[in-house]
Design a protein around this motif. Structure first.
Motif, PDB file in Angstrom:
ATOM      1  N   VAL B  43      44.804 -61.502  28.824  1.00  0.00           N
ATOM      2  CA  VAL B  43      44.008 -60.162  29.586  1.00  0.00           C
ATOM      3  C   VAL B  43      43.493 -60.529  30.766  1.00  0.00           C
ATOM      4  CG1 VAL B  43      42.687 -58.025  29.502  1.00  0.00           C
ATOM      5  CG2 VAL B  43      44.074 -58.908  27.488  1.00  0.00           C
ATOM      6  N   ALA B  44      42.470 -61.474  30.833  1.00  0.00           N
ATOM      7  CA  ALA B  44      41.685 -61.736  32.063  1.00  0.00           C
ATOM      8  C   ALA B  44      42.524 -62.209  32.992  1.00  0.00           C
ATOM      9  CB  ALA B  44      40.524 -62.871  31.663  1.00  0.00           C
ATOM     10  N   CYS B  45      43.545 -63.148  32.584  1.00  0.00           N
ATOM     11  CA  CYS B  45      44.554 -63.504  33.794  1.00  0.00           C
ATOM     12  C   CYS B  45      45.435 -62.716  34.258  1.00  0.00           C
ATOM     13  CB  CYS B  45      45.388 -64.568  32.949  1.00  0.00           C
ATOM     14  SG  CYS B  45      44.682 -65.982  32.660  1.00  0.00           S
ATOM     15  N   TYR B  46      45.913 -61.855  33.502  1.00  0.00           N
ATOM     16  CA  TYR B  46      46.782 -60.557  34.233  1.00  0.00           C
ATOM     17  C   TYR B  46      45.878 -59.768  35.236  1.00  0.00           C
ATOM     18  CZ  TYR B  46      51.126 -61.133  31.957  1.00  0.00           C
ATOM     19  OH  TYR B  46      52.322 -61.668  31.716  1.00  0.00           O
ATOM     20  N   LYS B  47      44.616 -59.537  34.778  1.00  0.00           N
ATOM     21  CA  LYS B  47      43.732 -58.674  35.800  1.00  0.00           C
ATOM     22  C   LYS B  47      43.590 -59.507  36.919  1.00  0.00           C
ATOM     23  CE  LYS B  47      41.091 -55.953  32.179  1.00  0.00           C
ATOM     24  NZ  LYS B  47      40.095 -56.057  31.280  1.00  0.00           N
ATOM     25  N   PHE B  48      43.245 -60.797  37.011  1.00  0.00           N
ATOM     26  CA  PHE B  48      43.035 -61.432  38.062  1.00  0.00           C
ATOM     27  C   PHE B  48      44.374 -61.606  38.884  1.00  0.00           C
ATOM     28  CE2 PHE B  48      39.376 -63.968  36.260  1.00  0.00           C
ATOM     29  CZ  PHE B  48      38.442 -63.736  37.387  1.00  0.00           C
ATOM     30  N   PHE B  49      45.625 -62.054  38.317  1.00  0.00           N
ATOM     31  CA  PHE B  49      46.757 -61.911  39.238  1.00  0.00           C
ATOM     32  C   PHE B  49      46.936 -60.624  39.999  1.00  0.00           C
ATOM     33  CE2 PHE B  49      48.659 -64.671  35.461  1.00  0.00           C
ATOM     34  CZ  PHE B  49      47.943 -65.804  36.220  1.00  0.00           C
ATOM     35  N   ASN B  50      46.522 -59.543  39.181  1.00  0.00           N
ATOM     36  CA  ASN B  50      46.456 -58.180  40.004  1.00  0.00           C
ATOM     37  C   ASN B  50      45.719 -57.900  41.121  1.00  0.00           C
ATOM     38  OD1 ASN B  50      48.787 -56.154  38.755  1.00  0.00           O
ATOM     39  ND2 ASN B  50      48.397 -57.532  37.379  1.00  0.00           N
ATOM     40  N   SER B  51      44.554 -58.575  40.868  1.00  0.00           N
ATOM     41  CA  SER B  51      43.418 -58.103  41.753  1.00  0.00           C
ATOM     42  C   SER B  51      42.907 -59.332  42.907  1.00  0.00           C
ATOM     43  CB  SER B  51      42.288 -57.613  41.108  1.00  0.00           C
ATOM     44  OG  SER B  51      41.555 -58.550  40.231  1.00  0.00           O
ATOM     45  N   ASP B  52      43.386 -60.459  42.370  1.00  0.00           N
ATOM     46  CA  ASP B  52      42.744 -61.681  43.071  1.00  0.00           C
ATOM     47  C   ASP B  52      43.323 -61.760  44.473  1.00  0.00           C
ATOM     48  OD1 ASP B  52      41.914 -63.992  44.094  1.00  0.00           O
ATOM     49  OD2 ASP B  52      41.510 -64.810  42.006  1.00  0.00           O
ATOM     50  N   PRO B  53      42.603 -61.655  45.699  1.00  0.00           N
ATOM     51  CA  PRO B  53      43.250 -61.726  47.067  1.00  0.00           C
ATOM     52  C   PRO B  53      43.865 -63.170  47.386  1.00  0.00           C
ATOM     53  CG  PRO B  53      40.629 -61.423  47.191  1.00  0.00           C
ATOM     54  CD  PRO B  53      41.236 -61.338  45.669  1.00  0.00           C
ATOM     55  N   ARG B  54      43.464 -64.285  46.480  1.00  0.00           N
ATOM     56  CA  ARG B  54      44.032 -65.279  46.785  1.00  0.00           C
ATOM     57  C   ARG B  54      45.307 -65.761  46.113  1.00  0.00           C
ATOM     58  NH1 ARG B  54      39.437 -68.755  43.544  1.00  0.00           N
ATOM     59  NH2 ARG B  54      39.884 -67.215  42.053  1.00  0.00           N
ATOM     60  N   VAL B  55      45.859 -64.614  45.447  1.00  0.00           N
ATOM     61  CA  VAL B  55      47.149 -64.701  45.098  1.00  0.00           C
ATOM     62  C   VAL B  55      48.107 -63.540  46.117  1.00  0.00           C
ATOM     63  CG1 VAL B  55      48.916 -64.051  43.098  1.00  0.00           C
ATOM     64  CG2 VAL B  55      46.502 -64.820  42.414  1.00  0.00           C
ATOM     65  N   PRO B  56      48.973 -64.515  46.535  1.00  0.00           N
ATOM     66  CA  PRO B  56      49.490 -63.677  47.830  1.00  0.00           C
ATOM     67  C   PRO B  56      50.618 -62.649  47.094  1.00  0.00           C
ATOM     68  CG  PRO B  56      50.136 -66.100  47.728  1.00  0.00           C
ATOM     69  CD  PRO B  56      49.305 -65.868  46.665  1.00  0.00           C
ATOM     70  N   ASN B  57      50.718 -61.578  48.019  1.00  0.00           N
ATOM     71  CA  ASN B  57      51.460 -60.570  47.396  1.00  0.00           C
ATOM     72  C   ASN B  57      52.908 -60.761  46.803  1.00  0.00           C
ATOM     73  OD1 ASN B  57      49.413 -58.638  47.287  1.00  0.00           O
ATOM     74  ND2 ASN B  57      50.073 -57.696  49.246  1.00  0.00           N
ATOM     75  N   ASN B  58      53.479 -61.744  47.657  1.00  0.00           N
ATOM     76  CA  ASN B  58      54.994 -61.965  47.496  1.00  0.00           C
ATOM     77  C   ASN B  58      55.075 -62.931  46.108  1.00  0.00           C
ATOM     78  OD1 ASN B  58      53.668 -64.206  48.799  1.00  0.00           O
ATOM     79  ND2 ASN B  58      55.563 -65.303  48.925  1.00  0.00           N
ATOM     80  N   ILE B  59      53.925 -63.460  45.693  1.00  0.00           N
ATOM     81  CA  ILE B  59      53.819 -64.042  44.447  1.00  0.00           C
ATOM     82  C   ILE B  59      53.612 -63.215  43.427  1.00  0.00           C
ATOM     83  CG2 ILE B  59      52.892 -66.046  42.989  1.00  0.00           C
ATOM     84  CD1 ILE B  59      54.476 -67.131  45.223  1.00  0.00           C
ATOM     85  N   SER B  60      52.473 -62.493  43.309  1.00  0.00           N
ATOM     86  CA  SER B  60      52.164 -61.466  42.438  1.00  0.00           C
ATOM     87  C   SER B  60      53.214 -60.547  41.982  1.00  0.00           C
ATOM     88  CB  SER B  60      50.534 -61.036  42.476  1.00  0.00           C
ATOM     89  OG  SER B  60      50.598 -60.157  43.647  1.00  0.00           O
ATOM     90  N   GLN B  61      53.641 -59.885  43.099  1.00  0.00           N
ATOM     91  CA  GLN B  61      54.369 -58.561  42.645  1.00  0.00           C
ATOM     92  C   GLN B  61      55.893 -59.397  42.178  1.00  0.00           C
ATOM     93  OE1 GLN B  61      54.310 -56.459  46.472  1.00  0.00           O
ATOM     94  NE2 GLN B  61      52.135 -56.050  46.199  1.00  0.00           N
ATOM     95  N   ARG B  62      56.233 -60.233  42.937  1.00  0.00           N
ATOM     96  CA  ARG B  62      57.792 -60.887  42.484  1.00  0.00           C
ATOM     97  C   ARG B  62      57.793 -61.712  41.175  1.00  0.00           C
ATOM     98  NH1 ARG B  62      62.157 -63.698  46.556  1.00  0.00           N
ATOM     99  NH2 ARG B  62      63.931 -63.069  45.393  1.00  0.00           N
ATOM    100  N   TYR B  63      56.671 -62.380  40.849  1.00  0.00           N
ATOM    101  CA  TYR B  63      56.997 -63.317  39.831  1.00  0.00           C
ATOM    102  C   TYR B  63      56.235 -63.037  38.522  1.00  0.00           C
ATOM    103  CZ  TYR B  63      59.820 -65.563  43.658  1.00  0.00           C
ATOM    104  OH  TYR B  63      60.492 -65.875  44.461  1.00  0.00           O
ATOM    105  N   PHE B  64      55.319 -62.104  38.588  1.00  0.00           N
ATOM    106  CA  PHE B  64      54.292 -61.859  37.459  1.00  0.00           C
ATOM    107  C   PHE B  64      54.843 -60.369  36.865  1.00  0.00           C
ATOM    108  CE2 PHE B  64      51.607 -64.691  39.725  1.00  0.00           C
ATOM    109  CZ  PHE B  64      51.237 -65.664  38.858  1.00  0.00           C
ATOM    110  N   PRO B  65      55.029 -60.348  35.772  1.00  0.00           N
ATOM    111  CA  PRO B  65      55.185 -58.967  35.158  1.00  0.00           C
ATOM    112  C   PRO B  65      54.188 -58.042  35.511  1.00  0.00           C
ATOM    113  CG  PRO B  65      55.486 -60.734  33.488  1.00  0.00           C
ATOM    114  CD  PRO B  65      55.004 -61.279  34.383  1.00  0.00           C
TER     115      PRO B  65
END
Lengths: 313, 313
Positions: B43-65
């Protein structure tokens, strides 16, 4: 006249009556064949690297030490005649080389290893930085005849060669610091109160089209596609000469990368060496980060170096 | 109405009274939080992936559910209320998806793991292809309503879902064969006498600017630099739809790559994820090799597919 290689920083050493490599005055490095088939495996590997058409020339000629065959010599431990690999002594053309040996890969054992060998390697991999960082610094010696002396330090030696305990389990921050010291002109030291590395030579040693980063990237490109060998427990050796940077005799300090230690190279069986490649990419990231950090020059040192370069031009 | 996800190919399954994920008709995938802190870590990871600015949008939006939070639901094993992650059901937009789940990394344990956990994972890693290839195929299901039937085979099913034993310890050649079947239009089978995969869709599914290879390369580029997380025991899920390729409704078969399973994602502590990156590069090499192999088309099948595409154009 054979003698102990004073710039050897890792591996078995021919000191205190032990079996280890020797060098001569003609640029040869004599490495005793290891027992249990490891020595003959290393010989076979060197033969392949030199003759296998699947290894591109830019890789075999630039990154592997030249192999001159084998020779039976009196062993350094006084045990009598012993077969040795005759290799290029990759630091013979330097006066005062600074050397760092990085054992690449988070895993030093291979699929066919025995349970006992796996346990032994796994313990070492866990107790070092290999598991966390994908590599470990096996040894280093940073040498200069003109390290800038710091009055606050009582022991102002002209070289830095930390012991095994210091290198045992470096964190990311430690590795960044050690690699920064490799390209700095202030005196390195284990002392945490010592001055911050000035990274005076970072662009000359790590950067540029002939610098260490470009060489590592060329190696990486090969490892992304080669499915011939898997390199376990092999090292990337990085060498440069500070003095030639300080006095302006060289713009890159002769920065080179060599791949060494092939006693545990095995058949790739159709896949890339993901273990080596991962570790190599990790090392590359550390070096890129140091190159990308804002400079923190020491004025005296860099002006000396720049004056030298100007004279040369 | 919640039901068992019929296209789930690996992981705990909500069948025979066991605890496992469920789906609904609105494209949601309900994954029960795992015990021993693994669920809350995910759960914590998914929260981070969605909000952590260090994860670029092209990665978080395209490759994470997509992550929709958590919800307490009646568990599939009848044990009563249990917290679930609410995720995007990444195959909900396909009619007959073909799916392959590849667990990336030669090592599924992390530096801080207990000795018992390391032993358990190491055993699985050694007994599968993880150690040798840097990844293992955890599950797959190749589905088509129009697999070309081969008269020599008595069992002409419309899907292929080999059991765990078949996938247990695939060699390089086996992995090449399985990945080739993923992009072929003749009936896949465990039977070694079955026809060679025709790779009819290789360019459409693996190739092209939106194909699986390009997606994996984009992920790789991120893993070469990201020092935020290390992904242990995570999978790359590859999905495509044969039917839409056969009938020409799509030129790429909706080929997508998703990164899933984050119960064992840990802090990177300043280094790249060399373990995941190495395995990802190994998978990339297999897919590149299949793309680069000379074609071996089945005429009927490809002409059907091409006619369809022409109709579309």
């Amino acid at each position: 006249m054979l003698r102990f290689p004073e710039h050897q920083v890792a591996g078995h050493k021919a000191i205190e009556g032990k079996l280890g490599p020797l060098i001569d005055d003609y640029g040869n490095f004599y490495k005793p064949l290891q027992s249990k088939g490891r020595g003959s495996n290393e010989v076979a590997c060197y033969k392949f690297f030199n003759s296998d058409p699947r290894v591109p020339n830019n890789i075999s000629q630039r990154y592997f030490p030249i192999f001159h065959g084998t020779k039976v010599l009196n062993a350094s431990d006084g045990s009598g005649l012993h077969p040795h690999l005759v290799l290029e002594d990759v630091v013979s053309c330097y006066s005062n080389p600074s050397v760092i040996d990085v054992k690449i890969g988070s895993r030093t054992w291979y699929p066919e290893s025995s349970d006992a060998y796996i346990s032994k390697c796994l313990k070492k991999d866990r107790e070092s930085s290999s598991i966390a960082l994908g590599f470990r610094i096996s040894g280093l010696k940073f040498v200069s005849s003109s390290f800038k002396e710091d009055d606050s330090l009582s022991d102002c030696s002209l070289s830095w060669q930390p012991d095994k305990e210091f290198l045992q389990n470096l964190s990311s921050e430690d590795v960044n610091l050690v690699l920064s010291k490799f390209v700095s002109c202030n005196i390195p030291s284990n002392d945490s109160a010592s001055p911050r590395p000035d990274r005076a030579f970072v662009n000359k040693v790590f950067g540029g089209s002939n610098g260490i980063l470009e060489q590592l990237l060329e190696l990486k490109q090969w490892f992304e596609v080669q499915t011939i060998y898997h390199f376990y427990s092999s090292s990337v050796l990085m060498v440069c000469e500070r003095d030639s940077l300080m006095n302006g005799k060289s713009s890159s300090g002769g920065a080179v990368v060599k791949l060494i230690d092939f006693a545990h190279v095995v058949d790739a069986k159709g896949s890339i060496d993901h273990n080596f490649l991962g570790g190599l990419c990790s090392l590359i990231k550390f070096i890129s980060d140091i190159l990308d950090s804002p400079p923190d020059y020491d004025d005296n040192c860099i002006s000396n170096a720049n004056n030298g370069i100007k004279d040369e031009l």
